[in-house]
Design a protein around this motif. Structure first.
Motif, short mmCIF file in Angstrom:
data_model
loop_
_atom_site.label_atom_id
_atom_site.label_comp_id
_atom_site.label_asym_id
_atom_site.label_seq_id
_atom_site.Cartn_x
_atom_site.Cartn_y
_atom_site.Cartn_z
N GLY A 197 4.47 4.62 -1.44
CA GLY A 197 4.67 3.50 -0.52
C GLY A 197 5.52 3.89 0.68
O GLY A 197 5.23 3.51 1.82
N ILE A 198 6.57 4.66 0.41
CA ILE A 198 7.47 5.10 1.49
C ILE A 198 6.71 5.93 2.52
O ILE A 198 6.79 5.70 3.73
N LEU A 199 5.94 6.92 2.03
CA LEU A 199 5.22 7.82 2.94
C LEU A 199 4.10 7.10 3.67
O LEU A 199 3.86 7.36 4.86
N ALA A 200 3.40 6.22 2.97
CA ALA A 200 2.30 5.48 3.61
C ALA A 200 2.83 4.63 4.77
O ALA A 200 2.24 4.58 5.86
N GLU A 201 3.97 3.97 4.55
CA GLU A 201 4.57 3.15 5.61
C GLU A 201 5.09 4.03 6.75
O GLU A 201 4.90 3.72 7.92
N ARG A 202 5.70 5.14 6.38
CA ARG A 202 6.28 6.03 7.39
C ARG A 202 5.20 6.66 8.27
O ARG A 202 5.37 6.83 9.47
N TRP A 203 4.07 7.01 7.66
CA TRP A 203 3.01 7.71 8.39
C TRP A 203 1.91 6.78 8.89
O TRP A 203 1.01 7.22 9.60
N GLY A 204 1.95 5.51 8.49
CA GLY A 204 0.90 4.58 8.90
C GLY A 204 -0.45 4.90 8.28
O GLY A 204 -1.50 4.77 8.93
N THR A 205 -0.44 5.37 7.02
CA THR A 205 -1.68 5.71 6.32
C THR A 205 -1.80 4.86 5.07
O THR A 205 -0.91 4.07 4.74
N THR A 206 -2.90 5.05 4.34
CA THR A 206 -3.04 4.39 3.04
C THR A 206 -2.21 5.12 2.01
O THR A 206 -1.86 6.30 2.19
N THR A 207 -1.91 4.44 0.90
CA THR A 207 -1.15 5.10 -0.17
C THR A 207 -1.97 6.23 -0.78
O THR A 207 -1.40 7.23 -1.22
N ASP A 208 -3.30 6.09 -0.79
CA ASP A 208 -4.17 7.14 -1.33
C ASP A 208 -4.03 8.41 -0.50
O ASP A 208 -3.89 9.51 -1.04
N GLU A 209 -4.06 8.27 0.82
CA GLU A 209 -3.92 9.43 1.71
C GLU A 209 -2.53 10.03 1.61
O GLU A 209 -2.37 11.26 1.59
N ALA A 210 -1.52 9.17 1.54
CA ALA A 210 -0.14 9.67 1.43
C ALA A 210 0.05 10.46 0.14
O ALA A 210 0.68 11.52 0.13
N PHE A 211 -0.52 9.95 -0.97
CA PHE A 211 -0.39 10.64 -2.25
C PHE A 211 -1.08 12.00 -2.21
O PHE A 211 -0.56 12.99 -2.75
#
Length: 254
Positions: A197-211
């Protein structure tokens, strides 16, 4: 995947798993790979591995993909669904027709959500070793064909490998150590969920992409997923360095 090709790939998978079972292996990453291998080796659309916490409630540990709708479907099995019954009985539940009115009546919320997500058939395979049952492997199909006995047997073999990976045989008779291992694995998954969740919000991506980016970065640098997640959550890691992962790795290659 048919015939000799699947047999050869299956042998490679078990060698891969055996090579992973070293003293200090990353159990989360191994379970993630096993769930992906289930989709590769069996004719199913999605797979997930669930573990029971100290209260006997199932928690999602790994999924063949990290899309929110699939994870929500697994989460529903806190309350109802084939995995709960499989865990409690220690017996597999295979070829469950999610369009069957009897199934819909038995698990109304689960069956409805599964059909909304595009799945029409499901299977629940126990994670067990001898008399111990620690969770369940859940398989979903988007097509209505039945899995044969050989496929169900293969699913059970993969579930058995997952169980051994979680418990590690040398500590099976030490219940306090076993409980500690299970709780550590569950805690690690919570950290990974938070960092997604942190990375998805920080990068403006989906949680799937961030993971996918997070996991490929950790693997390429031989870092435990939970250790890297903890450092990011504590603000002790420059997350801009994660974005440099290759496009092939970030696509979710396992």
């Amino acid at each position: 995947m048919m015939g000799m090709a699947r047999e050869q790939r299956l042998a490679e998978v078990f060698v891969e798993v055996a090579d992973s079972l070293i003293d200090d292996f990353d159990v989360l990453d191994l379970l993630q790979r096993l769930s992906a291998r289930c989709v590769e080796l069996l004719d199913v659309s999605a797979a997930g591995i669930m573990l029971a916490d100290v209260h006997g409630e199932l928690q999602i540990m790994a999924a063949s993909d990290e899309h929110t709708r699939l994870l929500e479907l697994f989460a529903l099995q806190h309350e109802q669904g084939p995995c709960v019954e499989c865990y409690r009985s220690g017996e597999p539940r295979s070829n469950i027709d999610l369009t069957d009115p009897e199934v819909t009546a038995t698990w109304p919320r689960f069956a409805a959500r599964a059909k909304e997500t595009g799945y029409v058939r499901t299977h629940a395979i126990p994670l067990r070793l001898r008399r111990r049952v620690v969770g369940a492997l859940n398989l979903f199909q988007a097509s209505p064909h039945s899995l044969g006995e050989s496929d169900i047997a293969l699913a059970q073999a993969l579930a058995d490998v997952a169980t051994i990976a979680i418990l590690q045989q040398r500590t099976l008779e030490q219940s306090h150590v076993e409980n500690s291992q299970l709780q550590h694995a569950l805690d690690s998954r919570i950290l990974v969920e938070q960092v997604k969740g942190i990375l998805a919000e920080r990068w403006g991506t989906t949680t799937d992409e961030a993971f996918a980016v997070f996991r490929s970065y950790a693997r390429s640098r031989q870092l435990r997923l939970s250790d890297l997640a903890r450092r990011i959550i504590e603000g002790d890691y420059d997350t801009s360095s994660l974005v440099g992962s290759s496009s092939e790795e970030a696509s979710g290659t396992v």
